[in-house]
Design an enzyme around this catalytic site. Structure first.
Site, PDB file in Angstrom:
ATOM      1  N   SER A  76       8.485  40.076  80.074  1.00 48.30           N
ATOM      2  CA  SER A  76       7.641  40.661  79.034  1.00 48.30           C
ATOM      3  C   SER A  76       8.417  41.734  78.282  1.00 48.30           C
ATOM      4  CB  SER A  76       6.382  41.280  79.658  1.00 48.30           C
ATOM      5  OG  SER A  76       5.669  42.037  78.697  1.00 48.30           O
ATOM      6  N   LYS A  90      -8.102  39.145  80.202  1.00 50.13           N
ATOM      7  CA  LYS A  90      -8.652  39.873  79.055  1.00 50.13           C
ATOM      8  C   LYS A  90     -10.183  39.839  79.023  1.00 50.13           C
ATOM      9  CE  LYS A  90      -4.648  39.677  76.005  1.00 50.13           C
ATOM     10  NZ  LYS A  90      -4.156  39.450  74.632  1.00 50.13           N
ATOM     11  N   TYR A 135       6.714  34.672  69.856  1.00 49.86           N
ATOM     12  CA  TYR A 135       7.877  35.463  69.440  1.00 49.86           C
ATOM     13  C   TYR A 135       9.126  35.102  70.238  1.00 49.86           C
ATOM     14  CZ  TYR A 135       5.786  38.114  73.277  1.00 49.86           C
ATOM     15  OH  TYR A 135       5.215  38.473  74.470  1.00 49.86           O
TER      16      TYR A 135
END
Length: 416
Positions: free
Chosen positions: A13, A57, A197
Site C-alpha cells: 500500500s 468500509k 494507480y
C-alpha cells in the site's frame, strides 16, 4: 500520534508513505485484521486514527459512535478518528474523487456518466457525480442485482456516455493486459477516469489516450483522500501547496522517465544527468546488456548476430519496464518491439530525444550505421514508431542542461 490502515488482506500500500509525507511525525502502520478480529481491535481504541480499506468500509459501521453526513449518505467509511474514546466515521474518498475532477478541470455537470463496478467505490463515485449535477448515471455490473445496474453487454449499447469511471480492479498489476470494457462503443466519450494507480497507465487509459480522450488514473485521488484524512487526524487544515508537493513526490516515485530515440541522440548522457538531478537510479539498457554479455553492443552483433542481441534486449528491458521512479535510456531499436514499448508506457512517461547526427557517429561503435545514408534510412523506418510511442519529443541540439530541464518540465506536466 498513532494511526493504522486496516483491511484484509493488505498487499503493498502507498498509504504509509503518503501519510508520512503529509506528516513526518505520524506513527503510521498497516494492520491486517481478519473479520473476527475487527470488533475487538476497534473496541480497544488503541489508536488516534484509522484508514479503512476493503473489505471493512461498510463492516466498521456498527462499531462507530457517530458518522459524518457524507459517510452516512454513502454508507461507507474510510477514515475513523478516536476522540475522547468515541469513534467517529468519515468518508474522505468522495473528497479525493471530487478534487481529482476539479484539478483536472473535468466538467461533469449535465453530462452522462458510466461507472464500472458495483462495490463500495461505486457508491462513493455516484455520490460525487450526483452532487456535481450529472444528468444521467449508468452503473455497470457483471451480475446486476437490480434496476440500479446494467450488464456489460447492455453498457456497450449506451452511445451517449461522456464520462467513464472504472471502479473495478480489472487491469491492476500484474494483470495489466486486461481491460474492463472497450471504448469503441462510446463515440461521445470525453474522459476516462480509472481508479487504479498500479500500473500508472492501465490498458483502459492507454486505449483512451490513443483515441485522444482525456485519461486520468487514481493516484491523485489516493493522495488527496489521504490528505483529507490527515486533516481529520490532526484537527488542522493542510495547505494546497502541501497537497501539490506530496502528489508530485508520490508521482515521481511511481512513474519512470523513459528516453527513446535514434543512436547518437544523447539518451545515455541526458539520462545520467537527469537521474542525478532527480536523485534516482539510472538504467541504460545497452549498458546492462553489455554487462550481462561481457561484450560491447557492436561485438555482440558481430559474434552472435542481431537476433541474439534483441533477445537479450527484450529480457533486460522487460525487467526494467516493471520498475518505477527510475530514469531509463533505451537502445535505438527497442522502439520496434511493441510488447516492450507497451510495458514501458504503463509505468513511464516516454520522451523521444532528437539530435542532428554527427559524422563521428558513423562506423564507430554503432552496428548498422556506416554512413549518413544508413542513418537516414534507419530513421525513416523507425520514425512512425517514435511518433507513436513518445508522450513528447525534445530536441537535444542545444545545451545538455536545457534538454534535461525540458524533460523535467514535461514529466511534471505529463498528466495535468
Amino acid at each position: 500520534m498513532k494511526a493504522y490502515l486496516i483491511g484484509y488482506p493488505l498487499g503493498y500500500s502507498y498509504s504509509p508513505e503518503i501519510h508520512r509525507l503529509f506528516n513526518e511525525e505520524i506513527d503510521y502502520a498497516e494492520k491486517p485484521l481478519k473479520e473476527e478480529e475487527l470488533g475487538r481491535f476497534l473496541s480497544e481504541k488503541a489508536f488516534d486514527g484509522l484508514n479503512v480499506t476493503i473489505p471493512y468500509k461498510e463492516k466498521v459501521l456498527p462499531f462507530l459512535d457517530a458518522l459524518d453526513g457524507a459517510a452516512r449518505e454513502i454508507g461507507a467509511v474510510n477514515t475513523i478518528v478516536c476522540r475522547q474514546k468515541k469513534l467517529i466515521g468519515y468518508n474522505t474518498d468522495h473528497l479525493g474523487v471530487a478534487k481529482t475532477f476539479a484539478d483536472h478541470r473535468i466538467g461533469i455537470k449535465g453530462k452522462t456518466a458510466m461507472i464500472l463496478g458495483s462495490g463500495g467505490t461505486y457508491r462513493t463515485i455516484r455520490y460525487v457525480l450526483e452532487k456535481a449535477g450529472v444528468q444521467r448515471i449508468y452503473g455497470v455490473s457483471r451480475n446486476p442485482k437490480n434496476d440500479a445496474w446494467i450488464s456489460y453487454p447492455e453498457a456497450m449499447k449506451k452511445a451517449d456516455v461522456q464520462i467513464l469511471i472504472n471502479a473495478t480492479p480489472v487491469g491492476t498489476y500484474p494483470d495489466t493486459d486486461q481491460t474492463p470494457i472497450r471504448l469503441n462503443a462510446f463515440p461521445r466519450l470525453e474522459c476516462v477516469f480509472d481508479m487504479i494507480y498500479n500500473p500508472y497507465r492501465t490498458a483502459l487509459l492507454l486505449e483512451a489516450e490513443e483515441r485522444g480522450i482525456q485519461a486520468i488514473n487514481g493516484l491523485k485521488t489516493l493522495v488527496d483522500q489521504a490528505g483529507y484524512a490527515e486533516e481529520l487526524f490532526l484537527s488542522s487544515p493542510i495547505g494546497e501547496e502541501k497537497y501539490r508537493s506530496v502528489y508530485a513526490t508520490v508521482r515521481r516515485r511511481n512513474r519512470s522517465i523513459v528516453l527513446i530515440g535514434m543512436p547518437g541522440s544523447g539518451k545515455s548522457t541526458v539520462g545520467a544527468l537527469l537521474a542525478e538531478r532527480l536523485h534516482t537510479d539510472f538504467i541504460d539498457i545497452d549498458r546492462e546488456i553489455e554487462k550481462q554479455c561481457r561484450l560491447s553492443v557492436k561485438e555482440i552483433f558481430q559474434r552472435y548476430g542481431e537476433a541474439y542481441f534483441r533477445r537479450c534486449e527484450e529480457e533486460i528491458a522487460g525487467q526494467a519496464a516493471l520498475l518505477k521512479g527510475k530514469v531509463i535510456a533505451t537502445g535505438g531499436g527497442l522502439v520496434e518491439n511493441d510488447r516492450i514499448m507497451s510495458l514501458f508506457r504503463q509505468n513511464g512517461v516516454l520522451i523521444a530525444l532528437q539530435r542532428e547526427p554527427d559524422a563521428a557517429l558513423f562506423g564507430k561503435d554503432r552496428p548498422k550505421l556506416n554512413d549518413r545514408e544508413d542513418y537516414l534510412s534507419l530513421y525513416e523506418r523507425r520514425k512512425e514508431k517514435y511518433d507513436h510511442y513518445a508522450d513528447a519529443t525534445v530536441s537535444n541540439d542545444g545545451r545538455l542542461e536545457e534538454t534535461v530541464a525540458k524533460v523535467v518540465e514535461i514529466d511534471e506536466n505529463a498528466d495535468s
